[in-house]
Design a protein around this motif. Structure first.
Motif, short mmCIF file in Angstrom:
data_model
loop_
_atom_site.label_atom_id
_atom_site.label_comp_id
_atom_site.label_asym_id
_atom_site.label_seq_id
_atom_site.Cartn_x
_atom_site.Cartn_y
_atom_site.Cartn_z
N PHE A 15 0.87 -1.24 0.04
CA PHE A 15 -0.12 -0.11 0.02
C PHE A 15 0.96 1.31 0.15
O PHE A 15 0.31 2.35 0.31
CB PHE A 15 -1.00 0.06 1.36
N ILE A 16 2.15 1.16 -0.44
CA ILE A 16 3.04 2.42 -0.45
C ILE A 16 2.53 3.25 -1.50
O ILE A 16 2.13 2.74 -2.65
CB ILE A 16 4.45 2.06 -0.69
N GLY A 20 -5.33 5.22 1.85
CA GLY A 20 -5.72 4.65 2.74
C GLY A 20 -7.29 4.54 2.92
O GLY A 20 -7.76 4.74 2.02
N GLY A 21 -7.56 4.26 4.15
CA GLY A 21 -8.93 4.37 4.48
C GLY A 21 -9.54 2.89 4.42
O GLY A 21 -9.02 1.93 5.06
N GLN A 55 1.63 -3.38 4.51
CA GLN A 55 0.75 -4.47 4.04
C GLN A 55 -0.78 -4.37 4.38
O GLN A 55 -1.65 -5.24 4.03
CB GLN A 55 1.33 -5.94 4.66
N THR A 56 -1.26 -3.40 5.30
CA THR A 56 -2.66 -3.02 5.47
C THR A 56 -2.80 -1.58 5.26
O THR A 56 -1.67 -0.85 5.56
CB THR A 56 -2.86 -3.54 6.90
N PRO A 57 -3.82 -1.09 4.97
CA PRO A 57 -4.12 0.46 4.93
C PRO A 57 -3.91 0.98 6.00
O PRO A 57 -4.50 0.45 7.07
CB PRO A 57 -5.37 0.46 3.80
N THR A 58 -3.62 2.32 6.18
CA THR A 58 -3.95 3.21 7.26
C THR A 58 -5.04 4.38 7.04
O THR A 58 -5.60 4.38 5.93
CB THR A 58 -2.57 3.79 7.33
N HIS A 119 -11.45 7.52 7.62
CA HIS A 119 -11.11 6.41 8.85
C HIS A 119 -11.05 5.02 8.16
O HIS A 119 -11.44 4.58 7.23
CB HIS A 119 -12.45 6.37 9.87
N LEU A 120 -10.53 3.99 8.93
CA LEU A 120 -10.51 2.59 8.67
C LEU A 120 -11.64 1.90 8.58
O LEU A 120 -11.81 1.00 7.87
CB LEU A 120 -9.34 2.01 9.71
#
Length: 256
Positions: A15-16, A20-21, A55-58, A119-120
């Motif tokens: 996810f670089i 995110g979200g 490896q996971t979104p922020t 937000h996540l």
């Protein structure tokens, strides 16, 4: 095409470069790459970033209080303002107290915060197709050596094609897993690569309404991918009227 460097491949398969979200959100936005405004840089390969940390979104927007008595409004970038416009018009949202949305900064903030945009667990996931950042396309040629050393490839076009192939497959798997309803891609100049990135297909359909031009395709899982003018700029979606026309256009496309 040459085999890309391993560190670039690992970066592309992460996810670089993404804001995110919420991956489970029905609405995804995809831009080209992170901006470099205000940094003084012409290119940033993000080599200092560890793909294992992505490896996971922020969450791309963080809400906080400066102190108990003063609300922190934060910075609302121009693109986030336009995303607020789109969200407000597409879902016909309004505040529980009846406020609308206009050009006031705090109205954008209220809408973004109220709907948890960024937000996540919010209603939107926001990504970028390319992991390497340029301040503009005008500086690509003079920074091509640095790009080639990082990617192991030969030129900007090879880099873009490698991203469509490698990173596209990575995100297509996520689409199959999370099944977003709608993906909005920002920038008509990259329409063919956007379509291939998300669908692995070359064909799209054109939908024109007045001066508005949108390219779209519908995936087997039900996801609609739309490539639209950039949100902002002289020729992009830069007014409430244009954003309203765009949301109405997309609703028509979804019914086709």
């Amino acid at each position: 095409m040459k085999e890309p460097n391993q560190n670039f491949k690992e970066q592309a398969l992460s996810f670089i470069g993404c804001d995110g979200g919420n991956l489970e959100a029905p609405l995804w936005f995809c831009g080209l790459e992170w901006g470099l405004k205000g940094t003084g840089q012409q290119i940033d390969t993000n080599e200092s970033e560890n793909p294992e940390d992505y490896q996971t979104p922020t969450a791309w927007r963080k809400w906080q209080k400066e102190d108990k008595n003063k609300e922190y409004f934060g910075n609302v970038p121009a693109l986030d303002q336009k995303i607020a416009w789109f969200y407000y018009m597409y879902y016909q949202k309004a505040d529980s107290k009846g406020y609308g949305i206009d050009n006031r900064k705090d109205d954008y903030f209220k809408l973004l915060e109220q709907e948890k945009i960024g937000h996540l667990d919010g209603p939107i996931f926001k990504l970028n197709m390319y992991p390497v950042c340029f301040s503009s396309r005008q500086v690509v040629a003079q920074n091509i050596g640095k790009l080639n050393r990082f990617t192991g490839l030969n030129g900007f076009d090879e880099y873009r094609e490698s991203v469509v192939e490698l990173r596209g497959e990575y995100f297509r798997k996520l689409i199959d897993q999370y099944n977003p309803k709608l993906i909005i891609c920002l920038g008509l100049l990259e329409k063919d690569r956007f379509i291939r990135f998300f669908t692995n297909q070359k064909k799209s359909r054109e939908f024109c309404e007045g001066n508005l031009e949108v390219y779209y395709t519908k995936m087997a899982n039900g996801t609609t991918v739309c490539v639209v003018p950039f949100f902002g700029g002289r020729h992009g979606i830069n007014s409430f009227a244009k954003m309203k026309a765009l949301t109405e256009c997309i609703k028509q496309i979804e019914k086709l």
